[in-house]
Structure formats: C-alpha cells, structure tokens
Design an enzyme around this catalytic site. Structure first.
Site, mmCIF file in Angstrom:
data_model
loop_
_atom_site.group_PDB
_atom_site.id
_atom_site.type_symbol
_atom_site.label_atom_id
_atom_site.label_comp_id
_atom_site.label_asym_id
_atom_site.label_seq_id
_atom_site.Cartn_x
_atom_site.Cartn_y
_atom_site.Cartn_z
ATOM 1 N N ASN A 18 1.062 -1.226 -0.028
ATOM 2 C CA ASN A 18 -0.135 0.031 -0.134
ATOM 3 C C ASN A 18 0.856 1.295 0.127
ATOM 4 O OD1 ASN A 18 0.494 0.791 2.969
ATOM 5 N ND2 ASN A 18 -0.323 -1.149 3.142
ATOM 6 N N ALA A 37 1.679 1.456 11.763
ATOM 7 C CA ALA A 37 1.947 0.777 10.385
ATOM 8 C C ALA A 37 0.608 0.507 9.617
ATOM 9 C CB ALA A 37 2.629 -0.487 10.760
ATOM 10 N N ASP A 67 -3.805 -6.231 4.074
ATOM 11 C CA ASP A 67 -5.087 -7.184 4.416
ATOM 12 C C ASP A 67 -4.902 -8.354 3.835
ATOM 13 O OD1 ASP A 67 -5.727 -5.071 6.212
ATOM 14 O OD2 ASP A 67 -6.774 -4.031 4.647
ATOM 15 N N LYS A 73 9.378 -16.035 -11.642
ATOM 16 C CA LYS A 73 8.714 -14.794 -11.982
ATOM 17 C C LYS A 73 7.616 -15.322 -12.804
ATOM 18 C CE LYS A 73 9.394 -10.678 -14.678
ATOM 19 N NZ LYS A 73 10.353 -9.816 -15.705
ATOM 20 N N PRO A 132 -3.043 -12.092 9.060
ATOM 21 C CA PRO A 132 -3.355 -12.071 10.319
ATOM 22 C C PRO A 132 -3.812 -10.541 10.596
ATOM 23 C CG PRO A 132 -1.202 -13.287 9.966
ATOM 24 C CD PRO A 132 -1.541 -12.546 8.815
ATOM 25 N N ASP A 133 -4.565 -10.429 11.482
ATOM 26 C CA ASP A 133 -5.062 -9.067 12.012
ATOM 27 C C ASP A 133 -3.902 -8.864 13.341
ATOM 28 O OD1 ASP A 133 -6.132 -7.013 13.504
ATOM 29 O OD2 ASP A 133 -8.173 -7.549 12.893
ATOM 30 N N PHE A 141 -4.387 3.090 14.577
ATOM 31 C CA PHE A 141 -4.907 4.068 13.637
ATOM 32 C C PHE A 141 -5.890 3.317 12.729
ATOM 33 C CE2 PHE A 141 -1.205 6.252 14.901
ATOM 34 C CZ PHE A 141 -1.274 7.243 14.070
ATOM 35 N N LYS A 176 -13.505 -0.452 15.092
ATOM 36 C CA LYS A 176 -12.134 -1.138 15.256
ATOM 37 C C LYS A 176 -11.528 -1.019 16.619
ATOM 38 C CE LYS A 176 -9.495 -0.608 11.622
ATOM 39 N NZ LYS A 176 -8.544 0.140 10.884
ATOM 40 N N LYS A 209 -10.516 -4.437 18.256
ATOM 41 C CA LYS A 209 -8.933 -4.614 18.910
ATOM 42 C C LYS A 209 -8.410 -4.425 20.198
ATOM 43 C CE LYS A 209 -8.138 -4.161 13.688
ATOM 44 N NZ LYS A 209 -7.393 -3.913 12.780
#
Length: 403
Positions: A210, A275, A279, A289, A306-307, A325, A339, A343
């Site tokens: 990302n 960070a 996902d 390749k 993993p979360d 975040f 969230k 969490k």
C-alpha cells in the site's frame, strides 16, 4: 507555542533557500522570540543583511572583525546568548566545518563556541546530500547531539528532483519550539511504534503493498524519543528518513510484523500501531517470476493476513496503553469506533485519507483522536505536531487510570 523572551541565534549560509530564512525570522518574532542573525558572506549574495535586520529588529553579524554594538567578544557573546542555535539553510560546507571543528568565519566560530542545543536544516543538491562525505559528516554531528530537520524531497533550484530541499519555515519553527519547551514526561517508559507498509510476495520480483510512507510512525518515534522514552520502532517498507536514536526492528510481511509484535509487545508500556499492514496475501507464492500468458488474464487467489492489532489487543496487560490507527475513505467515525472495540484499543487515531493533506506520503495530517471517554478533532497540522498531540492524550489516559 509561546517563545516570548527566548534567545535564538540563526545562522544563514549561502544557498538559494536563504530566502526561506527570512520567513523563519518573521515567524519566530511573532511568537515572541528574540532572534540574532549571523550570515556568511556567501549568504549575502542571495539575500541582503538589511532584510534580516528589519525582520529581527537587531543588527546582523557578518564579519568576524566588525565592530560590535557594545564592547564584547562578539562570537563568544552570541554563543552564550543562544538558548538554541539554528542554521538554516545549512550547506554541505558549514556541515563539514562543524563536523571537523573548522572555525574560519563568524558563523563557524560562534557555533563551535556555543553550549546551546544546535539544530541544522540542510539544503543542497541531491548529489551533495547523498555524497559519502556529507553522510559521514552527518553521522558525526548526530553522534554529538546536533539535531537535524529535513531535508525534504522535491524539485530543487538546480532543476534536479530528489532529497535536498530545506524544510519549511513553519516546520523549523515547530522544531525550535520543541527544543525550547522540551518535556521529559516519558522518561523511563518503553514505547513500541510500528511504521510503514508490509509487503506480501506474489513471486520473487512482485508484491502486494500500500501507499504508507512511514512518516506518521517516524514522527511518533521521534516525539517519544525526545520526551525521554526508550523507543522500539518496528519498521516495514518506508520512503521517509528513519529517525536516529531508536531501536529498529525491520519486517517485510504481515506475518513478520505479527512475529515481531508477539516478541516485543509484552515488555512495552505504550504500543502505537501506525503501520499499514497488507490485509491480503497470495494463497500461493510463485517460486519463479510469473510470465505473461499471451493476452490471457491472470487470476490470483488472495487470503486474509493475520490481524496484528487484534492479536496485540488479546495480549494486552493491565496498565499498558494500546493505540491504533484507522485510515478510512468513508464512515470514518463508525469504522474507527468499531475497530477500537474489536481490537481492544485504548485510543484510535482516525483519519479520512481522501482529504487534502491527510493522505499517505504527505507531511501533514487531519485526525480525530477517539477514546472511550470521547473524541478530539485535530485540524490540518504537521505529522510531528499530531504525534505530540497523540502522546499528550496518552498521558491523560495514563493519569486517569482508565487503561
């Protein structure tokens, strides 16, 4: 930020960015500071001493042997007067002089004599900034405690594009304020911060990731370090400059991040997860390749990673503060609160990345700090200032005994 009566000595060297230093003087004066300016002779080729004399309402020093306004040894007097000594712009030349103790003009003589904290804002061509000689000089100066802001990246006066732009006056003013009003409220605390993006391999040369630059996490690491914390920085892929004076743990994938957090989290007092873990990952990673198939589409089967934040939340011990975040594009507060609960976070920093100045890769942010007691909206500001606000809010949480 109130700098009323504070004594700042500003050194201006010979670079095109010298014009920005005029704005810096103006900002510092509006904040109440007294500013004494020393210019190198080369600096006077870019901007006239009269400009700084007018803005600072004080005489400008250029020549080591010019007659002082009143009798003293001028370079010693200025060195003693300074509560913070700033050089902006700081050319490769002045950085080399400082690193090797050369004192052959008023500025280099005075900075060598000062006992005040020193802040430099480098500005030069990218080739000069990345040259091994400059890198070595910066290592020497940082090891001596000289503080550095920037340089930024962008189009340079020479036409090149890259690192070497002097930081903006408002950023330098903020850094000066932090030095003069430094708090050590995290002395003795262990703080773990995550930053940057994780990468999930598709094959040996490609990956999913990302746009996270790591700038927000790095700003938090610097702020916590400056407040006296022992900082561990778990760092994924980043494009920003890694902060000095922190312990760094590099990771690549989300699995790596999880392993590092399981290993490090238990002994930390504060954990801030800035960070941006990927996902999803490829269900199968190719050992070679992946080649094009003469126009045929390529289908990838992705599975969830993993979360990490949820796993850390399950490990949370009493008294430990967990911050996360939420970078969202819609239903910001709803998604952020969900969230935070899922969490087991004590606070979540929510920002809408579609807003100008609040997305990935920029030096500013717009955020809402959400706790179970309420929320605080933070306007457009530098990521470093937001980092300070986040640490302030963490301090209030700790004092309230709600964690």
């Amino acid at each position: 930020m109130n700098l009323t009566g504070r004594e700042i000595v500003l050194g201006v060297t010979g670079g095109i960015a010298a014009y920005k230093s005029a704005e810096l003087v103006s900002r510092l004066r509006h904040l109440g500071a007294r500013v004494s300016v020393i210019m190198t002779k080369n600096a006077t080729e870019f901007i006239a001493p009269l400009t700084f004399q007018t803005l600072s309402a004080s005489p400008v020093t250029v020549d080591t042997f010019q007659a002082p306004e009143y009798w003293n040894v001028e370079h010693v007097a200025l060195a003693k007067r300074a509560e913070v000594f700033v050089i902006a712009p700081a050319t490769a030349n002045i950085l080399a002089k400082m690193a090797h103790g050369i004192a052959d003009d008023m500025l280099s003589t005075t900075v060598l004599a000062t006992k005040a904290p020193i802040l430099v804002a480098p500005a030069m061509n990218t080739g000069m900034w990345t040259a091994e000689a400059t890198r070595e000089n910066m290592r020497i100066l940082r090891a001596r405690g000289v503080q550095v802001i920037g340089p930024g990246t962008g189009m340079l006066a020479c036409g090149d594009e890259g690192a070497g732009r002097m930081s903006e006056p408002e950023e330098i003013a903020e850094a000066i304020g932090r030095i003069l009003n430094r708090r050590r409220d995290l002395e003795g605390k262990k703080v773990l911060i995550t930053a940057g993006a994780t990468r999930e391999r598709l094959d040996p040369v490609r990956f999913l990731t990302n746009d996270s630059s790591g700038k927000m996490g790095f700003a938090l690491a610097e702020a916590a370090r400056d407040r006296g914390a022992e900082v561990t920085l778990v760092k994924g892929a980043t494009t920003a400059q890694v902060p000095e004076g922190v312990r760094m743990v590099p990771v690549e994938s989300t699995e790596d991040l999880l392993a590092a957090m399981e290993r490090e989290a238990g002994e930390q007092d504060i954990i801030i997860q800035a960070a941006a873990p990927a996902d999803y990952r490829a269900e199968t990673v190719s050992g070679t390749k992946i080649k094009k198939r003469q126009g045929e589409p390529l289908t990838l089967r992705l599975v969830e990673t993993p979360d990490v934040a949820r796993a850390v939340g399950k490990m949370k011990r009493p008294g430990q503060v967990l911050v996360g975040f939420a970078a969202e594009t819609d239903h910001l507060l709803e998604h952020a609160r969900e969230k935070m609960d899922r969490k087991n976070l004590d606070m979540i920093v929510a920002n809408d990345v579609t807003q100008p100045g609040a997305g990935f890769g920029v030096d500013t942010n717009i955020a809402t700090l959400i706790t179970r007691e309420g929320m605080e909206e933070r306007p457009l500001q530098s990521k470093r200032q937001l980092a300070e606000d986040i640490l302030d809010r963490i301090g209030k949480l700790s004092q309230s005994g709600t964690v």
